[in-house]
Design a protein around this motif. Sequence first.
Motif, PDB file in Angstrom:
ATOM      1  N   ARG A   7      48.299 -22.798 -17.741  1.00 17.27           N
ATOM      2  CA  ARG A   7      48.340 -23.746 -18.675  1.00 17.27           C
ATOM      3  C   ARG A   7      48.938 -25.369 -18.237  1.00 17.27           C
ATOM      4  O   ARG A   7      49.309 -25.163 -17.368  1.00 17.27           O
ATOM      5  CB  ARG A   7      49.075 -23.343 -19.653  1.00 17.27           C
ATOM      6  CG  ARG A   7      48.824 -22.244 -20.753  1.00 17.27           C
ATOM      7  CD  ARG A   7      47.709 -22.610 -21.518  1.00 17.27           C
ATOM      8  NE  ARG A   7      47.891 -20.807 -22.261  1.00 17.27           N
ATOM      9  CZ  ARG A   7      46.620 -20.119 -22.669  1.00 17.27           C
ATOM     10  NH1 ARG A   7      46.278 -20.390 -21.309  1.00 17.27           N
ATOM     11  NH2 ARG A   7      46.709 -18.779 -22.315  1.00 17.27           N
ATOM     12  N   THR A   8      48.430 -26.038 -19.321  1.00 15.63           N
ATOM     13  CA  THR A   8      48.998 -27.580 -18.159  1.00 15.63           C
ATOM     14  C   THR A   8      50.194 -27.916 -18.962  1.00 15.63           C
ATOM     15  O   THR A   8      50.898 -26.795 -19.845  1.00 15.63           O
ATOM     16  CB  THR A   8      48.097 -27.997 -19.566  1.00 15.63           C
ATOM     17  OG1 THR A   8      48.454 -30.027 -18.894  1.00 15.63           O
ATOM     18  CG2 THR A   8      48.667 -28.479 -21.175  1.00 15.63           C
ATOM     19  N   VAL A   9      51.239 -28.240 -17.699  1.00 14.60           N
ATOM     20  CA  VAL A   9      52.101 -29.024 -17.813  1.00 14.60           C
ATOM     21  C   VAL A   9      52.613 -30.269 -18.243  1.00 14.60           C
ATOM     22  O   VAL A   9      53.326 -30.724 -17.243  1.00 14.60           O
ATOM     23  CB  VAL A   9      52.663 -28.109 -16.281  1.00 14.60           C
ATOM     24  CG1 VAL A   9      52.686 -26.946 -16.316  1.00 14.60           C
ATOM     25  CG2 VAL A   9      51.820 -28.906 -15.233  1.00 14.60           C
ATOM     26  N   ASP A  10      51.701 -30.962 -18.460  1.00 14.50           N
ATOM     27  CA  ASP A  10      51.667 -31.853 -18.484  1.00 14.50           C
ATOM     28  C   ASP A  10      53.136 -32.618 -19.866  1.00 14.50           C
ATOM     29  O   ASP A  10      53.794 -31.770 -20.584  1.00 14.50           O
ATOM     30  CB  ASP A  10      50.873 -32.776 -19.170  1.00 14.50           C
ATOM     31  CG  ASP A  10      49.354 -33.101 -19.200  1.00 14.50           C
ATOM     32  OD1 ASP A  10      50.066 -32.649 -17.604  1.00 14.50           O
ATOM     33  OD2 ASP A  10      48.398 -33.060 -19.439  1.00 14.50           O
ATOM     34  N   GLY A  11      54.385 -32.963 -18.805  1.00 11.73           N
ATOM     35  CA  GLY A  11      54.720 -33.532 -19.421  1.00 11.73           C
ATOM     36  C   GLY A  11      56.425 -32.012 -19.663  1.00 11.73           C
ATOM     37  O   GLY A  11      57.772 -32.604 -19.754  1.00 11.73           O
ATOM     38  N   GLY A  14      55.593 -22.552  -4.062  1.00 11.51           N
ATOM     39  CA  GLY A  14      54.568 -23.369  -4.484  1.00 11.51           C
ATOM     40  C   GLY A  14      56.010 -23.828  -5.425  1.00 11.51           C
ATOM     41  O   GLY A  14      56.800 -24.446  -4.652  1.00 11.51           O
ATOM     42  N   ARG A  15      55.747 -24.270  -6.291  1.00 13.08           N
ATOM     43  CA  ARG A  15      56.341 -25.135  -7.155  1.00 13.08           C
ATOM     44  C   ARG A  15      56.986 -24.384  -8.622  1.00 13.08           C
ATOM     45  O   ARG A  15      56.509 -24.260  -9.204  1.00 13.08           O
ATOM     46  CB  ARG A  15      56.170 -26.566  -7.030  1.00 13.08           C
ATOM     47  CG  ARG A  15      54.891 -26.726  -8.475  1.00 13.08           C
ATOM     48  CD  ARG A  15      54.557 -28.259  -7.826  1.00 13.08           C
ATOM     49  NE  ARG A  15      53.372 -28.877  -8.550  1.00 13.08           N
ATOM     50  CZ  ARG A  15      53.212 -29.111  -9.934  1.00 13.08           C
ATOM     51  NH1 ARG A  15      54.397 -29.605 -10.276  1.00 13.08           N
ATOM     52  NH2 ARG A  15      51.826 -28.824 -10.333  1.00 13.08           N
ATOM     53  N   LEU A  16      58.627 -25.026  -8.875  1.00 15.29           N
ATOM     54  CA  LEU A  16      58.611 -24.394 -10.463  1.00 15.29           C
ATOM     55  C   LEU A  16      58.553 -25.699 -11.330  1.00 15.29           C
ATOM     56  O   LEU A  16      59.118 -26.743 -11.013  1.00 15.29           O
ATOM     57  CB  LEU A  16      60.778 -23.718 -10.485  1.00 15.29           C
ATOM     58  CG  LEU A  16      60.505 -22.285 -10.359  1.00 15.29           C
ATOM     59  CD1 LEU A  16      61.453 -21.989  -9.938  1.00 15.29           C
ATOM     60  CD2 LEU A  16      59.279 -21.615 -11.004  1.00 15.29           C
ATOM     61  N   VAL A  17      58.740 -25.399 -12.785  1.00 18.25           N
ATOM     62  CA  VAL A  17      58.176 -26.558 -13.915  1.00 18.25           C
ATOM     63  C   VAL A  17      59.321 -25.350 -15.132  1.00 18.25           C
ATOM     64  O   VAL A  17      59.440 -24.449 -14.914  1.00 18.25           O
ATOM     65  CB  VAL A  17      57.191 -26.724 -14.434  1.00 18.25           C
ATOM     66  CG1 VAL A  17      56.688 -27.432 -13.228  1.00 18.25           C
ATOM     67  CG2 VAL A  17      56.131 -26.244 -14.871  1.00 18.25           C
ATOM     68  N   ASP A  18      60.146 -26.663 -15.796  1.00 16.50           N
ATOM     69  CA  ASP A  18      61.039 -26.159 -16.841  1.00 16.50           C
ATOM     70  C   ASP A  18      59.938 -25.996 -17.942  1.00 16.50           C
ATOM     71  O   ASP A  18      59.693 -27.101 -18.679  1.00 16.50           O
ATOM     72  CB  ASP A  18      62.503 -26.630 -17.174  1.00 16.50           C
ATOM     73  CG  ASP A  18      63.254 -26.105 -18.368  1.00 16.50           C
ATOM     74  OD1 ASP A  18      63.030 -25.564 -18.979  1.00 16.50           O
ATOM     75  OD2 ASP A  18      63.943 -27.125 -18.644  1.00 16.50           O
ATOM     76  N   LEU A  19      59.175 -25.270 -18.454  1.00 22.20           N
ATOM     77  CA  LEU A  19      58.908 -24.733 -19.613  1.00 22.20           C
ATOM     78  C   LEU A  19      59.058 -24.230 -20.983  1.00 22.20           C
ATOM     79  O   LEU A  19      59.180 -24.093 -22.400  1.00 22.20           O
ATOM     80  CB  LEU A  19      57.514 -23.562 -19.584  1.00 22.20           C
ATOM     81  CG  LEU A  19      56.646 -23.857 -18.940  1.00 22.20           C
ATOM     82  CD1 LEU A  19      56.151 -22.694 -17.682  1.00 22.20           C
ATOM     83  CD2 LEU A  19      55.956 -25.126 -18.404  1.00 22.20           C
ATOM     84  N   SER A  20      60.855 -24.980 -20.939  1.00 24.94           N
ATOM     85  CA  SER A  20      61.795 -24.627 -22.561  1.00 24.94           C
ATOM     86  C   SER A  20      62.640 -23.302 -21.904  1.00 24.94           C
ATOM     87  O   SER A  20      63.810 -23.728 -22.210  1.00 24.94           O
ATOM     88  CB  SER A  20      61.007 -24.576 -23.163  1.00 24.94           C
ATOM     89  OG  SER A  20      61.947 -24.903 -24.498  1.00 24.94           O
ATOM     90  N   ARG A  21      61.901 -22.415 -22.419  1.00 23.54           N
ATOM     91  CA  ARG A  21      62.895 -20.885 -22.254  1.00 23.54           C
ATOM     92  C   ARG A  21      62.398 -19.879 -21.218  1.00 23.54           C
ATOM     93  O   ARG A  21      63.011 -19.441 -21.015  1.00 23.54           O
ATOM     94  CB  ARG A  21      62.079 -19.931 -24.246  1.00 23.54           C
ATOM     95  CG  ARG A  21      63.138 -20.704 -25.287  1.00 23.54           C
ATOM     96  CD  ARG A  21      62.252 -19.814 -26.106  1.00 23.54           C
ATOM     97  NE  ARG A  21      62.231 -18.644 -26.199  1.00 23.54           N
ATOM     98  CZ  ARG A  21      63.501 -17.626 -26.264  1.00 23.54           C
ATOM     99  NH1 ARG A  21      64.615 -18.631 -26.724  1.00 23.54           N
ATOM    100  NH2 ARG A  21      63.479 -16.963 -26.157  1.00 23.54           N
ATOM    101  N   TYR A  22      61.517 -20.625 -19.798  1.00 31.11           N
ATOM    102  CA  TYR A  22      61.538 -20.201 -19.176  1.00 31.11           C
ATOM    103  C   TYR A  22      60.886 -20.944 -18.180  1.00 31.11           C
ATOM    104  O   TYR A  22      60.308 -21.447 -18.553  1.00 31.11           O
ATOM    105  CB  TYR A  22      60.971 -18.865 -19.479  1.00 31.11           C
ATOM    106  CG  TYR A  22      59.758 -19.329 -20.571  1.00 31.11           C
ATOM    107  CD1 TYR A  22      58.123 -19.865 -19.063  1.00 31.11           C
ATOM    108  CD2 TYR A  22      59.262 -18.077 -21.628  1.00 31.11           C
ATOM    109  CE1 TYR A  22      56.920 -19.713 -20.397  1.00 31.11           C
ATOM    110  CE2 TYR A  22      57.971 -19.347 -22.201  1.00 31.11           C
ATOM    111  CZ  TYR A  22      57.456 -19.098 -22.231  1.00 31.11           C
ATOM    112  OH  TYR A  22      56.200 -19.975 -22.795  1.00 31.11           O
TER     113      TYR A  22
END
Length: 131
Positions: free
Chosen positions: A107-111, A34-42
């Motif tokens: 959820r969407t990860v746009d941006g 998989g891959r990770l994205v930064d969702l701000s607080r987690y």
Amino acid sequence: MTHALFIYGTLMPGLRLEAEMHGARFMGPAQVPGRLVDLSRYPGLLHGEGSVVGEVYEVDDAHLARLDGVEDMVPSDRAASQYWREEVTVLSGPLQGQRVQTYVYNRTVDGCRPIAHGDYRRYIREVGRDS
């Protein structure tokens, strides 16, 4: 019944929600696809190329149900859930080849900023963020 659960973000020791894992038994370090994205607080784990660094713990049914609430997962209602619990295969570590459960962002990860190396602890050190 017990379950093997891969964690990769704020539930890990030393991070903001580590207390939610008290009572779980550490099984070992691991990487999953998989891959990770930064969702701000987690972070959020997504399906895709790469691998995500984390740890596997053994939890019982009650603990898993409690974590579903922490992760805003609504059992039997994927559309209402922020994260969805799925099975993945461990790519490396002492549990290589085993199937474990993890929370995939739903959820969407746009941006959202990608975490290219897949290691949330390393990432928060690099960007100087508290977990």
